[in-house]
Design an enzyme around this catalytic site. Structure first.
Site, short mmCIF file in Angstrom:
data_model
loop_
_atom_site.label_atom_id
_atom_site.label_comp_id
_atom_site.label_asym_id
_atom_site.label_seq_id
_atom_site.Cartn_x
_atom_site.Cartn_y
_atom_site.Cartn_z
N ASP A 137 0.77 -1.13 0.05
CA ASP A 137 0.01 0.05 0.14
C ASP A 137 0.94 1.20 0.12
O ASP A 137 1.86 1.35 0.76
CB ASP A 137 -0.83 0.01 1.13
CG ASP A 137 -1.98 0.98 1.18
OD1 ASP A 137 -2.62 1.12 -0.05
OD2 ASP A 137 -2.27 1.55 2.19
N TYR A 139 1.23 5.78 -0.56
CA TYR A 139 0.79 6.94 0.11
C TYR A 139 1.28 8.01 -1.11
O TYR A 139 1.79 9.14 -0.90
CB TYR A 139 1.66 7.19 1.32
CG TYR A 139 1.63 8.16 2.24
CD1 TYR A 139 -0.07 8.05 2.87
CD2 TYR A 139 2.40 9.01 2.74
CE1 TYR A 139 -0.10 9.09 3.59
CE2 TYR A 139 2.29 9.94 3.84
CZ TYR A 139 0.85 10.02 4.28
OH TYR A 139 0.48 10.72 5.33
N HIS A 144 -3.45 14.15 0.07
CA HIS A 144 -3.78 13.30 1.63
C HIS A 144 -2.72 13.40 2.74
O HIS A 144 -3.01 13.59 3.85
CB HIS A 144 -4.08 11.95 1.16
CG HIS A 144 -4.08 10.88 2.24
ND1 HIS A 144 -5.12 10.98 3.24
CD2 HIS A 144 -3.25 9.98 2.84
CE1 HIS A 144 -5.08 9.95 4.33
NE2 HIS A 144 -4.02 9.28 3.78
N ARG A 153 1.01 16.99 12.91
CA ARG A 153 2.33 17.72 12.96
C ARG A 153 2.17 19.05 12.60
O ARG A 153 2.70 19.81 11.62
CB ARG A 153 3.43 17.19 12.03
CG ARG A 153 3.55 15.75 12.31
CD ARG A 153 4.79 15.17 11.67
NE ARG A 153 4.64 15.38 10.15
CZ ARG A 153 4.03 14.47 9.41
NH1 ARG A 153 3.67 13.36 9.78
NH2 ARG A 153 4.10 14.87 7.96
N GLU A 210 -10.06 3.98 3.43
CA GLU A 210 -9.13 4.58 2.70
C GLU A 210 -9.49 4.29 1.27
O GLU A 210 -9.69 3.25 0.79
CB GLU A 210 -7.81 4.48 2.77
CG GLU A 210 -7.38 4.83 4.27
CD GLU A 210 -5.98 4.35 4.57
OE1 GLU A 210 -5.20 5.35 5.13
OE2 GLU A 210 -5.26 3.61 3.90
N GLU A 212 -9.08 4.06 -2.52
CA GLU A 212 -7.81 3.99 -3.19
C GLU A 212 -8.12 3.46 -4.47
O GLU A 212 -9.28 2.61 -4.66
CB GLU A 212 -6.87 3.07 -2.33
CG GLU A 212 -6.58 3.47 -0.94
CD GLU A 212 -5.29 2.80 -0.45
OE1 GLU A 212 -4.59 2.27 -1.30
OE2 GLU A 212 -5.15 2.75 0.97
N ASP A 244 -8.88 0.41 1.77
CA ASP A 244 -7.98 -0.17 2.77
C ASP A 244 -8.47 0.54 4.34
O ASP A 244 -8.06 1.40 4.69
CB ASP A 244 -6.54 0.44 2.58
CG ASP A 244 -5.55 -0.51 3.27
OD1 ASP A 244 -5.90 -1.82 3.39
OD2 ASP A 244 -4.54 -0.07 3.50
N ARG A 248 -7.79 3.96 13.16
CA ARG A 248 -6.80 4.86 13.48
C ARG A 248 -6.12 4.91 14.72
O ARG A 248 -5.10 5.29 14.98
CB ARG A 248 -7.50 6.30 13.21
CG ARG A 248 -7.92 6.34 11.72
CD ARG A 248 -6.90 6.45 10.49
NE ARG A 248 -7.43 6.71 9.17
CZ ARG A 248 -6.66 6.48 8.13
NH1 ARG A 248 -5.59 6.18 8.11
NH2 ARG A 248 -7.25 6.73 7.07
N GLN A 251 -3.70 2.16 15.08
CA GLN A 251 -2.52 2.67 14.08
C GLN A 251 -1.75 3.71 14.64
O GLN A 251 -0.35 3.67 14.68
CB GLN A 251 -3.08 3.10 12.76
CG GLN A 251 -2.05 3.62 11.85
CD GLN A 251 -2.79 4.12 10.31
OE1 GLN A 251 -3.94 4.26 10.31
NE2 GLN A 251 -1.89 4.59 9.57
N LYS A 264 -4.03 -1.98 10.02
CA LYS A 264 -4.44 -1.83 8.71
C LYS A 264 -4.70 -3.46 8.25
O LYS A 264 -5.44 -3.52 7.20
CB LYS A 264 -3.15 -1.40 7.72
CG LYS A 264 -2.80 -0.04 8.12
CD LYS A 264 -3.76 0.87 7.42
CE LYS A 264 -3.06 2.40 7.17
NZ LYS A 264 -3.96 3.21 6.30
N THR A 268 -9.10 -5.59 3.65
CA THR A 268 -8.77 -4.52 2.48
C THR A 268 -9.71 -5.46 1.60
O THR A 268 -9.72 -6.20 1.05
CB THR A 268 -7.31 -4.67 1.91
OG1 THR A 268 -6.49 -4.17 2.81
CG2 THR A 268 -7.14 -3.79 0.69
N THR A 361 -4.49 6.53 -0.09
CA THR A 361 -5.94 7.37 -0.10
C THR A 361 -5.82 8.51 -1.03
O THR A 361 -4.80 9.13 -1.10
CB THR A 361 -6.04 8.13 1.36
OG1 THR A 361 -6.08 6.99 2.40
CG2 THR A 361 -7.45 8.94 1.43
N GLU A 375 -9.67 12.63 7.48
CA GLU A 375 -9.60 13.97 6.65
C GLU A 375 -11.02 14.68 6.65
O GLU A 375 -11.07 16.10 7.17
CB GLU A 375 -8.97 13.98 5.51
CG GLU A 375 -7.75 13.39 5.30
CD GLU A 375 -7.41 13.06 3.99
OE1 GLU A 375 -6.84 13.91 3.17
OE2 GLU A 375 -7.66 11.99 3.31
#
Length: 427
Positions: A137, A139, A144, A153, A210, A212, A244, A248, A251, A264, A268, A361, A375
């Site tokens: 998978d 990113y 995203h 962050r 997610e 995808e 997927d 959270r 994770q 995760k 899927t 995602t 999100e």
């Protein structure tokens, strides 16, 4: 933004031929017309013999049965219980089989032979279409990745320094890839909120989606031999929609320092139909502008890559309990399927028939184009207000469906197979 995609059920109701007409007499522009012809695996009963099928309109063609009846040489790859033999056969065979199938469903002389091998979708059970080998998978959406960076962050740059130099990804668990329609059991694991003194164990309270696209690998590669950008279409057979599912809270606690694991690996979901790359030729687009120079093995700025772009203009719709919650555009993905494949093998890792890799995602620049609930609801701080209640994350009983279409030849649409899943309570 482009018009919303229709789901498989919606497209069926809008384009179903009148009762009594030949199922091959499709209305002009049917999104599952002869220009599409996605592959799947079906059985006449839930536990019956499995066969390779090709969707045409609202029917599935028993491809192996039709091939045998027509004396086709492609019986060897179509009269199978899954797509793996066809996947492994290679690009020349993929094109030859597609031309043959197109003739079988369009040339009037074939109709009497082909018709007995057509079955209404409502009368069959669809299965996982291929044996999944490895699962990776990625990113690949800058939007995203930036959203999550801002969320977690806020005092740093949204993207980590490596993000625009390589497609970030992780290896997932192929044994829990399931076909659309399979229930998803809420996973349990360790969770720890920032203020908690110690972790607790229990069902995830922040279960997410997610949105995808999955890439299905056909032709394997030799260990120690990287696959260049130019060989993408020689190895990748087609694409599918992919969800997927992500816990959270599990994770978040487990990710530092090595990355996703139990948050995760529990499920899927992929669509039951694999759309061959050839069906998407009219939807091919170039990627966004590269703002950081790329190393040669990822550099797609040359004339060869520009003339043979690996991006796709897919229009995706996400529904939660039949309410549209997002419409992420795939055309804006920073990393392409060709670059992901090249990076995945640049260290000499080999490909296997049935390998599956996900885009990560898909999110656009607008609020209504975000491809995950973390999100959309900004980590639960701005919950969705649905007719059946507010949602920060998924509740038991919730049903999520991803659907999509792409521009096809002569103004037609190519509908992708939808992927849906219902959340059931965990242990």
């Amino acid at each position: 933004m482009a018009p919303a995609a229709t789901s498989e059920s919606e497209s069926a109701s809008e384009h179903t031929p009148l009762e009594g007409l030949d199922p091959l007499d499709l209305p002009e522009g049917h999104p599952f017309g002869p220009h599409n012809l996605p592959y799947g695996v079906f059985s006449r009963t839930a536990d019956g013999e499995r066969s390779v099928g090709v969707r045409i309109g609202d029917h599935v063609l028993d491809a192996g049965g039709a091939a045998a009846a027509l004396g086709s040489p492609y019986v060897s790859v179509l009269a199978r219980p899954n797509l793996n033999s066809l996947l492994a056969a290679g690009r020349t065979t993929w094109s030859d089989v597609r031309r043959a199938l197109t003739a079988w469903v369009t040339v009037p002389a074939h109709r009497e032979v082909v018709r007995p091998f057509l079955h209404p979708l409502s009368s069959v059970t669809l299965h996982l279409p291929f044996e999944v080998a490895d699962y990776v998978d990625f990113y690949a959406s800058e939007n995203h990745a930036s959203n999550l960076g801002r969320l977690f962050r806020p005092d740093e740059e949204p993207l980590k320094p490596n993000w625009k130099h390589l497609p970030v990804g992780y290896h997932g668990r192929s044994g829990t890839v399931v076909v659309s329609g399979t229930d998803v059991v809420r996973p349990s694991g360790q969770r720890k909120a920032p203020a908690d003194p110690a972790p607790v164990f229990g069902p995830s309270a922040r279960l997410d989606i997610e949105t995808e696209v999955g890439y299905v690998v056909g032709v394997p590669s030799r260990q120690g031999t990287p696959v260049p950008l130019s060989s993408y279409r020689d190895h990748v057979f087609g694409i599918c929609l992919l969800n997927d599912w992500s816990a959270r809270d599990i994770q978040n606690w487990e990710t530092v320092p090595l990355g996703p694991h139990l948050g995760k690996s529990f499920a899927t979901s992929i669509s039951a139909w694999i759309t061959p790359l050839e069906a998407l030729d009219a939807a091919r687009v170039g990627p966004p502008e590269r703002t950081v120079p790329l190393l040669p093995y990822l550099d797609d700025s040359g004339p060869e890559a520009t003339a043979d772009p690996a991006g796709y203009d897919l229009r995706i719709t996400v529904t939660l309990n039949d309410q549209v919650i997002s419409e992420p555009p795939f055309s804006g993905m920073y990393w392409t399927g060709a670059q992901m494949l090249a990076h995945m093998t640049v260290n000499g890792a080999s490909l296997r028939t049935g390998d599956l890799y996900g885009s990560g995602t898909i999110s656009g620049t607008e609020d209504n184009e975000r491809g995950s609930l973390i999100e959309i609801t900004w980590n639960g701080q701005q919950p969705l207000d649905l007719p059946d209640g507010k949602r920060g994350f998924l509740a038991d009983g919730d049903v999520v469906t991803l659907s999509a279409w792409a521009p096809g030849p002569d103004g037609a649409r190519v509908q992708l197979g939808e992927v849906t899943g219902r959340i059931t309570p965990g242990a």
